[in-house]
Design an enzyme around this catalytic site. Structure first.
Site, PDB file in Angstrom:
ATOM      1  N   HIS A 264      -7.455  -0.427  13.865  1.00 45.38           N
ATOM      2  CA  HIS A 264      -7.261   0.157  12.537  1.00 45.38           C
ATOM      3  C   HIS A 264      -7.138   1.675  12.613  1.00 45.38           C
ATOM      4  O   HIS A 264      -6.877   2.343  11.602  1.00 45.38           O
ATOM      5  CB  HIS A 264      -8.449  -0.247  11.644  1.00 45.38           C
ATOM      6  CG  HIS A 264      -8.250  -0.017  10.192  1.00 45.38           C
ATOM      7  ND1 HIS A 264      -8.946   0.942   9.484  1.00 45.38           N
ATOM      8  CD2 HIS A 264      -7.433  -0.615   9.297  1.00 45.38           C
ATOM      9  CE1 HIS A 264      -8.576   0.918   8.221  1.00 45.38           C
ATOM     10  NE2 HIS A 264      -7.663  -0.014   8.074  1.00 45.38           N
TER      11      HIS A 264
ATOM     12  N   ARG B  92      -0.151  -0.798   9.248  1.00 43.26           N
ATOM     13  CA  ARG B  92       0.775  -1.208   8.198  1.00 43.26           C
ATOM     14  C   ARG B  92       1.882  -0.162   8.112  1.00 43.26           C
ATOM     15  O   ARG B  92       1.623   1.027   8.188  1.00 43.26           O
ATOM     16  CB  ARG B  92       0.094  -1.297   6.821  1.00 43.26           C
ATOM     17  CG  ARG B  92      -0.999  -2.326   6.718  1.00 43.26           C
ATOM     18  CD  ARG B  92      -1.453  -2.474   5.268  1.00 43.26           C
ATOM     19  NE  ARG B  92      -2.752  -3.103   5.168  1.00 43.26           N
ATOM     20  CZ  ARG B  92      -2.968  -4.414   5.231  1.00 43.26           C
ATOM     21  NH1 ARG B  92      -1.944  -5.225   5.401  1.00 43.26           N
ATOM     22  NH2 ARG B  92      -4.188  -4.912   5.127  1.00 43.26           N
TER      23      ARG B  92
ATOM     24  N   ARG C  87      -3.825  -7.970   7.504  1.00 40.93           N
ATOM     25  CA  ARG C  87      -3.704  -9.082   6.561  1.00 40.93           C
ATOM     26  C   ARG C  87      -2.550  -8.887   5.584  1.00 40.93           C
ATOM     27  O   ARG C  87      -2.397  -7.843   4.981  1.00 40.93           O
ATOM     28  CB  ARG C  87      -5.016  -9.248   5.776  1.00 40.93           C
ATOM     29  CG  ARG C  87      -4.979 -10.391   4.763  1.00 40.93           C
ATOM     30  CD  ARG C  87      -6.368 -10.686   4.246  1.00 40.93           C
ATOM     31  NE  ARG C  87      -7.139 -11.433   5.230  1.00 40.93           N
ATOM     32  CZ  ARG C  87      -8.441 -11.291   5.409  1.00 40.93           C
ATOM     33  NH1 ARG C  87      -9.106 -10.406   4.716  1.00 40.93           N
ATOM     34  NH2 ARG C  87      -9.070 -12.025   6.305  1.00 40.93           N
TER      35      ARG C  87
ATOM     36  N   TYR D 249      -1.371   6.695  -2.407  1.00 45.75           N
ATOM     37  CA  TYR D 249      -2.698   6.703  -1.772  1.00 45.75           C
ATOM     38  C   TYR D 249      -3.060   8.137  -1.401  1.00 45.75           C
ATOM     39  O   TYR D 249      -2.248   8.851  -0.825  1.00 45.75           O
ATOM     40  CB  TYR D 249      -2.691   5.859  -0.485  1.00 45.75           C
ATOM     41  CG  TYR D 249      -2.677   4.370  -0.657  1.00 45.75           C
ATOM     42  CD1 TYR D 249      -2.094   3.767  -1.759  1.00 45.75           C
ATOM     43  CD2 TYR D 249      -3.239   3.543   0.313  1.00 45.75           C
ATOM     44  CE1 TYR D 249      -2.073   2.391  -1.894  1.00 45.75           C
ATOM     45  CE2 TYR D 249      -3.210   2.154   0.189  1.00 45.75           C
ATOM     46  CZ  TYR D 249      -2.621   1.598  -0.919  1.00 45.75           C
ATOM     47  OH  TYR D 249      -2.596   0.230  -1.033  1.00 45.75           O
TER      48      TYR D 249
ATOM     49  N   ASN E  98      -4.920  -7.904  -7.487  1.00 44.26           N
ATOM     50  CA  ASN E  98      -6.174  -7.787  -6.735  1.00 44.26           C
ATOM     51  C   ASN E  98      -6.990  -9.070  -6.826  1.00 44.26           C
ATOM     52  O   ASN E  98      -7.549  -9.538  -5.826  1.00 44.26           O
ATOM     53  CB  ASN E  98      -7.009  -6.631  -7.290  1.00 44.26           C
ATOM     54  CG  ASN E  98      -6.475  -5.268  -6.925  1.00 44.26           C
ATOM     55  OD1 ASN E  98      -5.588  -5.151  -6.085  1.00 44.26           O
ATOM     56  ND2 ASN E  98      -7.008  -4.238  -7.547  1.00 44.26           N
TER      57      ASN E  98
ATOM     58  N   ARG F 174     -14.722   4.317  -3.803  1.00 43.82           N
ATOM     59  CA  ARG F 174     -13.742   3.777  -4.742  1.00 43.82           C
ATOM     60  C   ARG F 174     -14.046   2.333  -5.134  1.00 43.82           C
ATOM     61  O   ARG F 174     -13.978   1.965  -6.295  1.00 43.82           O
ATOM     62  CB  ARG F 174     -12.347   3.839  -4.122  1.00 43.82           C
ATOM     63  CG  ARG F 174     -11.241   3.449  -5.099  1.00 43.82           C
ATOM     64  CD  ARG F 174      -9.942   3.186  -4.378  1.00 43.82           C
ATOM     65  NE  ARG F 174      -9.940   1.888  -3.719  1.00 43.82           N
ATOM     66  CZ  ARG F 174      -9.232   1.601  -2.629  1.00 43.82           C
ATOM     67  NH1 ARG F 174      -8.513   2.525  -2.055  1.00 43.82           N
ATOM     68  NH2 ARG F 174      -9.265   0.392  -2.096  1.00 43.82           N
TER      69      ARG F 174
ATOM     70  N   HIS G  22      -8.210   6.942  -1.040  1.00 46.42           N
ATOM     71  CA  HIS G  22      -8.176   6.172   0.207  1.00 46.42           C
ATOM     72  C   HIS G  22      -8.733   6.931   1.407  1.00 46.42           C
ATOM     73  O   HIS G  22      -9.041   6.329   2.431  1.00 46.42           O
ATOM     74  CB  HIS G  22      -6.722   5.744   0.482  1.00 46.42           C
ATOM     75  CG  HIS G  22      -6.570   4.686   1.517  1.00 46.42           C
ATOM     76  ND1 HIS G  22      -6.097   4.940   2.791  1.00 46.42           N
ATOM     77  CD2 HIS G  22      -6.848   3.368   1.481  1.00 46.42           C
ATOM     78  CE1 HIS G  22      -6.064   3.816   3.483  1.00 46.42           C
ATOM     79  NE2 HIS G  22      -6.519   2.838   2.725  1.00 46.42           N
TER      80      HIS G  22
END
Length: 724
Positions: free
Chosen positions: A450, A390, A420, A483, A66, A579, A607
């Site tokens: 998205h 993704r 990304r 997730y 991260n 989160r 998530h």
């Protein structure tokens, strides 16, 4: 204390913070420092003795990964602003330069803590017969085995590089890890500097043969140093150090590019050559080596971090051994919803019976894959439309779409090229889909898509029925194992029409009009949320119960935060589960008296995005207005992305979200951190010996309400009863 008691717990007394101007920028907490705070919480899970040992090692690795990404994207961007002399403040009032000072101080402490925590874990691992050896620790009798590994599996990939006037200093790519060597030629004492890039294509840790049940590992850099004479047989090593670089990885794409795919293919090559934003180097590195590296990489002292420990600590994830299940989380197999089983696996029949919400990873993501695979093979299906932000490398979803297209069905895939770090994978997927005959579109150049939507149009008798999937997370079967996300399946005609209008917008720029349920960004989603805040405020001003529950990854949009502050000041009770990044300052007198914020960090990565409005009733309530979304409450999501917000109207699904999912998140203590008015978080505590509710454990043990089949939902617990 029961779970219901936690839900009924009073809000903490609001506090005054002397000198804080609650009408100015200080009412917001800094985004970058908030993100670092989340990464501190991740690292602190590595010290949590209630977490299995190797899972704690995984948390150290996640924290390091991260932080690397944070530097290559966020810090790189701030650095460019500061270098350009840009003094525009962030919403909390800090300039780029001021933020960089605070970030670097905080991040250096975080990196020191990562090393300290890993050393503690290393000792605990050794007590469990998992050891990391230096080259000095390797027994003589084990060296022939390592020499064989070196000669046959490592040496062919190595590229030792001399550095002298005839051999310029080589380019070191982003995340490149290298040894720098000072060598003396034996015959004439002539000095040579050389670099030995450590191949990223080879595992970082080499395991020695098992000995009495032990696992012993030698880091790759130690293996190279052990056999340095095999690469430089005419030289003697006089000094060495290791270093690793991070480069600016933010992509800049021309907004008016004629060919967006080609533009990204070029941009990906540019990324490898971004400027160095941080370099880690071994503590005590020879000054001559250090100065050459700094000069050649154009690194300033402020961009260097000296490491007395392991460089590239993200790689310790390789030490999380499947062969030691006693040191991992207990095995968990996601459930197949009973209703799907009742219909012999027929997703269309299960959805047609009534709306169904699956809570991943507790209910298997395989149902989403099955939905699309079944659509690909069903002769009655005429069209499939799908967003892909993704997904996995060998995606079964892309396989299903290709199969459907090859079978002559109309397939439209919206592939987001600007996801990304997944851009290259998405380009490959889009090429493959096109070869199969699918219509591939890339949405908008200046906005990311998205939203997570899938539609299947099926001929049933003389009608066409649209089956729709709305998700809060990506169509990625691997991340769906860890997730927590929601998958909502429906054949509601209005939701199907709304989804079709969104796909027409993405493929043909036909701006949707007359959406019946859906709100989308950037055109109306934020306004729908602000209206919801104001309606709750009206209930509060009228003396009725007024409350908001919301859950997401990040909350930073200033209009949204001000809307929450205004609702709080009107008397609305606001409980947030955030989160990661949170720009709200909770519990400040006169500003956020009625706001509380918590973060859950545990076995699974939270998530899902959910918001519940009491609608004149205390939460949880059957009368609540309940929404799921693909969007976090950030400026980019609400103003510069295509996102969705769906109101859930089915009573069973609504009860599942309010009285099961959200109530459990609110009740969690075992994995929760509570935010203070100053932006810091404290781990939730409970009296010794008392029960501490763990929402992840609860979800693993109990099925979701809407996925129940003929057995019904009567034996599925809800944490509190709903009113009315």
């Amino acid at each position: 204390m029961t779970q219901a008691d936690f839900l009924k717990a009073p809000f903490a007394e609001p506090v005054d913070i002397p000198g804080l101007d609650i009408s100015g920028p200080a009412r917001f907490y800094n985004r970058e420092l908030s993100w670092l705070g989340f990464n501190w919480r991740v690292l602190e899970e590595a010290e949590n003795k209630r977490v299995p040992l190797l899972e704690r090692v995984r948390f150290v690795s996640i924290s390091a990964t991260n932080l690397d990404e944070f530097y290559t994207v966020r810090v790189a961007g701030l650095r460019e602003l500061a270098r350009a002399g840009n003094m525009t403040p962030a919403q909390d009032g800090l300039s780029p330069t001021e933020q960089l000072v605070l970030i670097n101080e905080n991040a250096r402490r975080l990196m020191d803590s990562q090393q300290r925590v890993f050393e503690e874990l290393r000792r605990e691992m050794a007590s469990e017969k998992i050891e990391i050896l230096t080259r000095e620790d390797v027994p003589e009798e084990e060296k022939p085995f390592l020499l064989d590994i070196f000669l046959n599996q490592v040496f062919p990939v190595l590229s030792p590089l001399a550095v002298d006037p005839a051999h310029p200093f080589p380019f070191i790519p982003n995340t490149g890890f290298s040894l720098a060597l000072q060598l003396e030629r034996r015959r004439d004492k002539r000095m040579l500097m050389a670099l030995l890039p450590i191949p990223q294509q080879i595992a970082r840790f080499v395991e020695l043969p098992e000995n009495d049940g032990s696992h012993r590992f030698v880091p790759l850099e130690e293996l190279l140093l052990l056999f340095i004479d095999k690469m430089f047989p005419s030289y003697k090593m006089m000094g060495h150090c290791a270093f690793r670089v991070l480069r600016d990885s933010d992509l800049e794409v021309e907004e008016e590019s004629e060919d967006l795919v080609r533009e990204f293919e070029v941009a990906l090559k540019r990324r490898r050559r971004g400027e160095v934003v941080r370099m880690k180097i071994s503590a005590g590195a020879p000054e001559a080596l250090k100065s050459v590296i700094m000069r050649e990489l154009h690194v300033t002292p402020s961009e260097i971090v000296e490491i007395d420990g392991m460089i590239g600590i993200a790689d310790v994830k390789e030490l999380v051994l499947d062969s030691r299940p006693d040191l991992l989380w207990p095995n968990f197999t996601p459930r197949v919803p009973e209703r799907v089983q009742d219909h012999d696996g027929d997703m269309f029949a299960a959805i047609k019976q009534k709306d169904m919400l699956l809570h991943h990873p507790y209910e298997t993501f395989d149902m989403v894959i099955r939905f699309l695979q079944q659509a690909a093979r069903d002769p009655d299906v005429v069209a499939i439309k799908q967003t892909l932000y993704r997904t996995s490398k060998n995606s079964p979803i892309v396989e299903a779409l290709c199969e459907a297209a090859e079978d002559g069905k109309s397939v439209t895939a919206l592939v987001e090229l600007k996801a990304r770090f997944d851009e290259a994978a998405n380009i490959r997927q889009s090429r493959r889909l096109e070869r199969s005959g699918a219509h591939v579109v890339y949405g908008f150049v200046d906005w990311k898509t998205h939203a997570k939507i899938s539609t299947v149009v099926r001929r049933e008798g003389d009608k066409l029925v649209t089956y729709t999937h709305y998700g809060t997370g990506n169509y990625h079967p691997i991340t769906a194992r860890i997730y927590t996300d929601l998958s909502f399946f429906t054949c509601d005609a209005a939701l199907g029409r709304d989804a079709t209008k969104v796909f027409n917008y993405l493929s043909g720029y036909i701006e949707p009009e007359g959406l019946e349920n859906l709100a989308i960004s950037p055109s109306g989603l934020k306004q729908r949320l602000l209206e919801g805040f104001e309606k709750e405020a009206e209930h509060a001003r009228a003396g009725r119960p007024a409350s908001i529950w919301a859950k997401m990854n990040s909350l930073i949009d200033p209009e949204i935060i001000d809307g929450l502050y205004a609702a709080s000041q009107a008397g609305v009770k606001i409980s947030l589960v955030i989160r990661g990044i949170c720009g709200v300052r909770p519990g400040i007198k006169g500003l956020s008296d009625n706001i509380r914020v918590k973060s859950i960090v545990g076995r699974f990565l939270e998530h899902s995005r959910i918001v519940c409005f009491g609608n004149g009733h205390d939460l949880p309530s059957k009368k609540a207005k309940v929404y799921i979304s693909s969007a976090d409450w950030m400026g980019r999501n609400l103003n510069r992305r295509i996102e969705t917000l769906i109101e859930i109207e089915n009573p069973t699904v609504k009860a599942q979200i309010v009285s099961q999912i959200m109530a459990a998140n609110m009740a969690d203590v075992a994995q929760s951190w509570v935010m203070r008015p100053d932006g810091q978080f404290d781990r939730a505590t409970w009296p010794e010996g008392e029960f501490a509710f763990n929402c992840h454990r609860f979800f693993m043990e109990y099925p979701s309400l809407s996925g129940r089949g003929s057995a019904g939902a009567k034996d599925v617990p809800q944490l509190t009863h709903t009113d009315d």
